[in-house]
Every structure is written in structure tokens, then in C-alpha cells.
Design an enzyme around this catalytic site. Structure first.
Site, PDB file in Angstrom:
ATOM      1  N   CYS A   1     -18.525  20.344 -30.822  1.00  0.00           N
ATOM      2  CA  CYS A   1     -19.898  19.901 -30.501  1.00  0.00           C
ATOM      3  C   CYS A   1     -20.464  18.902 -31.502  1.00  0.00           C
ATOM      4  CB  CYS A   1     -20.805  21.108 -30.354  1.00  0.00           C
ATOM      5  SG  CYS A   1     -20.398  22.048 -28.870  1.00  0.00           S
TER       6      CYS A   1
ATOM      7  N   ASP B   1     -25.837  23.900 -32.940  1.00  0.00           N
ATOM      8  CA  ASP B   1     -25.281  25.160 -32.402  1.00  0.00           C
ATOM      9  C   ASP B   1     -24.984  26.251 -33.442  1.00  0.00           C
ATOM     10  OD1 ASP B   1     -25.409  23.546 -30.180  1.00  0.00           O
ATOM     11  OD2 ASP B   1     -23.270  23.573 -29.739  1.00  0.00           O
TER      12      ASP B   1
ATOM     13  N   LYS C   1     -28.553  22.738 -24.667  1.00  0.00           N
ATOM     14  CA  LYS C   1     -27.630  21.771 -24.045  1.00  0.00           C
ATOM     15  C   LYS C   1     -26.516  22.519 -23.314  1.00  0.00           C
ATOM     16  CE  LYS C   1     -24.877  21.022 -28.269  1.00  0.00           C
ATOM     17  NZ  LYS C   1     -23.683  21.720 -27.815  1.00  0.00           N
TER      18      LYS C   1
END
Ligand code: TIU
Length: 220
Positions: A162, A24, A129
Site C-alpha cells: 500500500c 494503513d 480506501k
């Protein structure tokens, strides 16, 4: 096999079965005006690791070892965003709202893209995701298994959200996980430190950690 000096003890990996997972590294988390800032966070600790993550990516590219990038994104119609996620907290802009870099965390918008210095190259895998963890609703486990990957080297943001969630999910699926300490960041430096301690406690209950210099030195 390559032995990487790491905590709580050395991490052994076979490059033929190892992939880099970059979590990310998106403008929405790292740049002002994105999702991270709308949640009330100071984004500067995240921006600080961009050169280190880029260096780690360059090392894997030079070795021709596989690289997988993730992005936390949602479909434009938000059908993959549970209301509980969209409505959580008191952000200044919610997921799907129009921000300075386009709609917050929406696939295809500028803010959802990976920062230029860490941008995926041709042939590298990019996984969108909808959750915090990389395995939820992505099919990534089948992809890794099909490529005989057993060991994952982690980088990215944020360490305790995450990255840690993905490492825990990876553990439950049987992967050995190593986190590169200076290639991950949190909006809360003390959370980064705690997450790293939790990961390597109890004999690497979630995984190992090591700085990039140690990894690069051992990888050769
Ligand atoms: N808010 C926060 O720390 N993180 C996220 O929402 N997503 C990721 O960590 N990528």
C-alpha cells in the site's frame, strides 16, 4: 523551504504545502488475528515500527503540519470489494469473514481501526480506501489540491504494497514524495529494502527516502 538530507539527494519541502500520509496502521495488519496474519504473515516486523510512526505523527502535530491517515477497509456489504480481491490466495479468513477483532477489513470493526499509539487526533483527515493505493476511489486528490498540498511525507504499512502503490499513484498526479525509512515496514524485510531501492533509483523515479532522525533534525 526546508532541505531534508535524503537519498538519492536532498528533498526540499515547503511546510505550507506538505502533508504527512500515514498508510494503513491498522490492527488488521499489525496485530495477531488480523488480515495480515490470515494471509500467512508474521506480523512482528510491522509492530516494531509503531513507536517510530507515533514519533513522526507527534512531530507533525507539534509543528501543526497536516496529517492524513488511511485505512484499507470495505463496506459491510462488500460492494466495494472486487471478488478477485476477496478470493485471492488461500487466507485462513477472507475479507468480510468474522475474526477475533471482528469482520476482516470491514469499516467500523475493531480490526479495521488504527492502532492506539498512531490513532488520528481531532482535525486529522482519515481516508478509507478500498484499494491498495490511496487515490483509487477515495477523492483524496481533490482534497489535497483544495489544501494546496504538493509534497507528501509517507509512513506506514506495508512498504511494497500500500505504501509503494500510493507513492506511485501520487507521482502520476504530480506530488513530490518522501518515505521515512524507519517508519515503514513489510512482512518481508527484503521487500522493504528492495522497495526503497526502487523508489529512489534513477534519480528518485518514485521519490526520496530518509530516516526519521534526519527528517526531524532538518525540520527543527
Ligand atoms: N498484504 C500486504 O502486504 N498489504 C496489504 O494487503 N495492504 C497494505 O499494505 N496496507
Amino acid at each position: 523551504m526546508i532541505e531534508i538530507p535524503a537519498e538519492p539527494f536532498p528533498f526540499a519541502l515547503d511546510p505550507a504545502h506538505t502533508a504527512l500520509v500515514v498508510i494503513d496502521m491498522q490492527r488488521d495488519f499489525i496485530e495477531p488475528g488480523g488480515f495480515g496474519e490470515t494471509l500467512g504473515n508474521d506480523v512482528t516486523p510491522l509492530a516494531a515500527i509503531v513507536p517510530t510512526v507515533a514519533e513522526l505523527i507527534a512531530l507533525f502535530r507539534a509543528k501543526k503540519w497536516p496529517i492524513l491517515h488511511t485505512r484499507e477497509t470495505h463496506k459491510p456489504d462488500l460492494s466495494d470489494c472486487p471478488p478477485a480481491k476477496r478470493l485471492r490466495g488461500r487466507p485462513s479468513l477472507r475479507i468480510g469473514d468474522e475474526g477475533p477483532m471482528g469482520r476482516i477489513l470491514i469499516r467500523g470493526e475493531q480490526g479495521a481501526e488504527i492502532v492506539e499509539a498512531c490513532a488520528p487526533a481531532a482535525g486529522e483527515i482519515v481516508v478509507d480506501k478500498p484499494g491498495k493505493g490511496m487515490f483509487y476511489a477515495t477523492g483524496v486528490n481533490d482534497l489535497l489540491k483544495a489544501n494546496a498540498i504538493t509534497h507528501l511525507v509517507f509512513a506506514g504499512v506495508t512498504t511494497e504494497v500500500c505504501v509503494q502503490t500510493s507513492m506511485r499513484e501520487a507521482n502520476d498526479r504530480g506530488y513530490e514524495c518522501l518515505l521515512i525509512e524507519d517508519a515503514t515496514a513489510s512482512y518481508f524485510p527484503r521487500f522493504k529494502a528492495s522497495a526503497m531501492e526502487m523508489i529512489r533509483a534513477q534519480g528518485a523515479i518514485v521519490g526520496w527516502t530518509t530516516p526519521l532522525a534526519a527528517f526531524a533534525g532538518a525540520a527543527g
